[in-house]
Design an enzyme around this catalytic site. Sequence first.
Site, PDB file in Angstrom:
ATOM      1  N   ASP A 123      49.639   1.661  85.702  1.00 54.88           N
ATOM      2  CA  ASP A 123      50.980   2.149  86.039  1.00 54.88           C
ATOM      3  C   ASP A 123      51.302   2.103  87.535  1.00 54.88           C
ATOM      4  OD1 ASP A 123      51.079   2.778  83.349  1.00 54.88           O
ATOM      5  OD2 ASP A 123      51.907   4.779  83.681  1.00 54.88           O
ATOM      6  N   ASP A 124      52.620   2.085  87.790  1.00 49.30           N
ATOM      7  CA  ASP A 124      53.274   2.375  89.079  1.00 49.30           C
ATOM      8  C   ASP A 124      53.360   1.206  90.053  1.00 49.30           C
ATOM      9  OD1 ASP A 124      53.401   4.871  87.985  1.00 49.30           O
ATOM     10  OD2 ASP A 124      52.250   5.883  89.548  1.00 49.30           O
ATOM     11  N   HIS A 159      58.736   0.836  83.643  1.00 46.85           N
ATOM     12  CA  HIS A 159      58.356   2.202  84.002  1.00 46.85           C
ATOM     13  C   HIS A 159      59.450   2.862  84.839  1.00 46.85           C
ATOM     14  CE1 HIS A 159      55.561   5.429  84.043  1.00 46.85           C
ATOM     15  NE2 HIS A 159      55.025   5.245  85.232  1.00 46.85           N
ATOM     16  N   HIS A 187      60.794   5.986  89.091  1.00 47.96           N
ATOM     17  CA  HIS A 187      59.679   6.843  88.688  1.00 47.96           C
ATOM     18  C   HIS A 187      60.029   8.323  88.839  1.00 47.96           C
ATOM     19  CE1 HIS A 187      55.589   8.474  88.261  1.00 47.96           C
ATOM     20  NE2 HIS A 187      55.323   7.347  87.630  1.00 47.96           N
ATOM     21  N   HIS A 222      46.115   3.624  87.303  1.00 50.11           N
ATOM     22  CA  HIS A 222      47.205   3.299  88.227  1.00 50.11           C
ATOM     23  C   HIS A 222      46.751   2.250  89.244  1.00 50.11           C
ATOM     24  CE1 HIS A 222      48.280   7.316  86.704  1.00 50.11           C
ATOM     25  NE2 HIS A 222      49.547   7.005  86.978  1.00 50.11           N
TER      26      HIS A 222
END
Length: 267
Positions: free
Chosen positions: A88-89, A139, A143, A235
Amino acid sequence: MGRRRSLGMNGRVMVAAVGVAGITALAAAWTSQAAPPGTEPAVSAKPEPKPIVGQTSVPDPKLPPPTVNMDIAHASDVGDKGVNITIDDGPDPTWTPQVLAALKDNGVKATFCMVGTQARAHPDLVKAVVADGHRLCDHSVSHDTTMGSASHARQSQEILDAAKMITEASGGVKPLYYRAPGGAFTPYSRQIAASQGMRPLGWNVDSKDFKRPGAAAMVATVKNEVSNGPTILFHDAGGDRSQTVAALREVLPWLREQGYGFGFPVR
């Protein structure tokens, strides 16, 4: 006198005949253009959306219909002994290449849940992820973990704008999933994502790498919790991810040794 009556009668007969014929023609023309109530042509009716196999959520008829299952995905497409590695991210210019190298060295394909602004800033990394055979996940744009309480307009903007940014950065490859920041899904956001072909994506094991507890602690978390379900969260952005890279290099071989296969979340 009798002749004039005869002509007058003939004239009235002719007028009556013309009038009946005209009315009949008009009635036929009207009938050919107007269908009786309840028999409108099928093309004028709005087609019913096709049911999604395995879906338990009830779509909102006022929203675009889902084209993939709008339930939050947890299972793996390689079965009960499969795991899904999710990242993620990112993408991040420092850590995404190192994560990609760890995955490649272990022969693992993962799902990268990308923040829209990050994807737009680093299209070369998005293309590298795709080139290595990994899948893309939306995503959101910013965020924002309060998305669950945001207006519908804000939720739509965050989801759809991020999908566009990721698709453009990848060179045309669309994200197949949507993961809400912090897991802040709503029925609305799930249906909006699913209407664009993005299956909502959850997780079962949180490595807690965002806290940087040390690679050993992350590996222990995965080992202890993988029985909870197949989708594991890591991540590749949001800070120093050197511990994440180290944890991946240790836990991926261990998972394979335990008989797990690596797959993608179900669609």
